[in-house]
Enzyme design. Structure first.
Site, short mmCIF file in Angstrom:
data_model
loop_
_atom_site.label_atom_id
_atom_site.label_comp_id
_atom_site.label_asym_id
_atom_site.label_seq_id
_atom_site.Cartn_x
_atom_site.Cartn_y
_atom_site.Cartn_z
N HIS A 1 95.91 71.27 35.91
CA HIS A 1 97.23 71.88 35.72
C HIS A 1 97.41 72.92 34.71
O HIS A 1 98.04 73.80 34.79
CB HIS A 1 98.24 70.83 35.63
N GLU B 1 104.07 71.47 37.84
CA GLU B 1 104.70 70.82 39.22
C GLU B 1 106.13 71.41 39.57
O GLU B 1 106.40 71.81 40.74
CB GLU B 1 104.70 69.23 39.31
N ASP C 1 93.90 67.11 44.48
CA ASP C 1 94.34 67.11 43.25
C ASP C 1 95.65 66.02 43.46
O ASP C 1 96.07 65.80 44.41
CB ASP C 1 94.67 68.31 42.33
N SER C 2 96.04 65.69 42.27
CA SER C 2 97.33 64.81 42.00
C SER C 2 98.55 65.83 42.60
O SER C 2 99.41 65.10 42.90
CB SER C 2 97.50 64.30 40.79
N CYS D 1 92.57 69.54 32.00
CA CYS D 1 93.31 69.11 33.23
C CYS D 1 93.31 70.23 34.24
O CYS D 1 93.83 71.33 33.33
CB CYS D 1 94.74 68.54 32.78
N CYS E 1 90.14 67.42 39.98
CA CYS E 1 91.21 66.63 39.05
C CYS E 1 90.56 65.99 38.37
O CYS E 1 89.59 64.96 38.67
CB CYS E 1 91.96 65.69 39.89
N1 DGL Z 1 95.48 68.01 37.49
C1 DGL Z 1 94.80 66.48 36.99
C2 DGL Z 1 93.79 66.55 36.06
O1 DGL Z 1 93.02 67.27 36.14
C3 DGL Z 1 95.80 65.39 36.98
C4 DGL Z 1 97.18 65.48 36.25
C5 DGL Z 1 97.97 64.51 36.56
O2 DGL Z 1 98.44 63.96 37.73
O3 DGL Z 1 98.34 63.47 35.63
O4 DGL Z 1 93.62 65.70 35.23
#
Ligand code: DGL
Length: 265
Positions: A187, A153, A12-13, A185, A75
Site C-alpha cells: 500500500h 484503502e 492483496d488484502s 507494504c 502483499c
Molecule cells: N499490502 C499489504 C502488505 O504488503 C498488507 C497490508 C494490510 O492489509 O495490513 O503488507
C-alpha cells in the site's frame, strides 16, 4: 486454453497490490491479469497468521479455479504468513514479496535503514530471518504503521490525517539517522509523493514492485508460460464493496474499470 494464454492471478488484502500490478503490466504487456482485493478483510497486518493463511488459500483456490497459470502474492504480510502453505498446496509458479532489506543495506551511506511495514510482517519469522541474513551490514530500524493501510484503502493519499500519521512513523526513523527507507507494504508506494515531501530529497525510498515483476517474468519464461498474444486485459475482483474499489481505480490504477464481487472463503 493453453498454459500460455491462461491469466496470472494477483492478490492483496486490498488495493495495495495495485502498486505491484502496475509493474507487472509494464513488464508483461501481453498477459491477462486477474486481481483480487480482499478488502472485506483488510487490513491483514493486525490479523493472526492463521487467519491470513486461510484467506490466502481461499483466494488462491478461486484464482486457480479461474485458470491462473501463476500466482503473485502482492502483499508482504500475506507472503510472510502464507507463502509456505500456498507452495505446499498449489503446483504452479508462486511469487511472493518481502521488504527490500537487501537492496537497502547495500544502498545506505549512513549505515542506518528504516523499514516501514505492518506489524504482521515485522513480527514474522520470515522477516527475522531476512534481517539475520542481511542486517549485519547496517543498522535496521523497524517501524510498524498501524492505520496507514486504511488511509490508502479510503483513497486519502495526501490529506491532513494521512500526513499526520505518516509523519509520526517517518520522523523517528529520520531522527535515528536512516537515509534509506524500505516501503515494506504494497500500500505504501501510493504514499510515495507524500513520503518524499516528509523525508526530503536525500533519503532513498525503496520498493519491490519492479523486482517482483522481473521475478515473475523469469518464472514464466522458465516454465515456457509467456503469452503468445500482445494486448493483455485485467479483471478486478473485490471481497468488499465493488463500487468502493471502482471509485479508487482511476486514482490507483490510472483508469476506470468494472470490479466484480468476490465470493470465496
Ligand atoms: N499490502 C499489504 C502488505 O504488503 C498488507 C497490508 C494490510 O492489509 O495490513 O503488507
Amino acid at each position: 486454453m493453453t498454459s500460455r494464454s491462461r491469466p496470472i492471478g494477483v492478490f492483496d488484502s486490498g488495493v495495495g497490490g495495485l502498486s505491484v500490478l502496475r509493474h507487472i503490466r509494464a513488464a508483461l504487456p501481453g498477459e491477462d491479469l486477474l486481481y483480487v482485493a480482499d478488502s472485506a478483510h483488510a487490513p491483514y497486518g493486525v490479523k493472526s497468521a492463521a487467519f491470513i493463511e486461510e484467506r490466502a488459500l481461499a483466494i488462491a483456490e478461486f484464482l486457480v479455479g479461474q485458470g491462473a497459470k501463476a500466482l503473485v502474492v502482492a502483499c508482504n504480510t500475506a507472503t510472510s504468513a502464507a507463502i509456505v502453505g500456498l507452495r505446499r498446496r498449489f503446483e504452479l509458479p508462486i511469487v511472493g514479496m518481502e521488504p527490500a532489506v537487501k537492496p537497502a543495506v547495500e544502498a545506505t551511506r549512513s549505515g542506518v535503514i528504516g523499514v516501514l511495514a505492518t506489524g504482521g510482517t515485522l513480527e514474522s519469522t520470515r522477516f527475522a530471518e531476512l534481517v539475520g541474513r542481511f542486517g549485519s551490514k547496517a543498522r535496521v530500524v523497524v517501524q510498524p504503521c498501524p492505520g496507514l493501510v486504511e488511509r490508502v484503502e479510503s483513497g486519502d493519499l495526501s490529506g491532513p490525517a494521512t500526513r499526520a500519521l505518516l509523519s509520526a512513523f517517518v520522523s523517528p526513523l529520520l531522527a535515528q539517522g536512516a537515509d534509506t527507507l524500505v516501503l515494506g507494504c504494497t500500500h505504501y508506494p501510493f504514499l510515495q509523493p507524500l513520503l518524499r515531501e516528509l523525508a526530503g530529497e536525500d533519503v532513498a525510498l525503496v520498493e519491490t514492485g519492479a523486482a517482483v515483476a522481473r521475478q515473475l517474468a523469469r518464472r514464466l519464461a522458465e516454465a515456457d508460460f509467456l503469452p503468445a498474444h500482445s494486448a493483455g486485459r485485467e479483471v478486478f475482483f473485490s471481497s468488499g464493496e465493488p463500487g468502493r474499489m471502482e471509485a479508487l481505480l482511476p486514482q490507483l490504477w490510472g483508469r476506470a474499470a468494472p470490479v466484480e464481487r468476490l465470493t470465496c472463503g
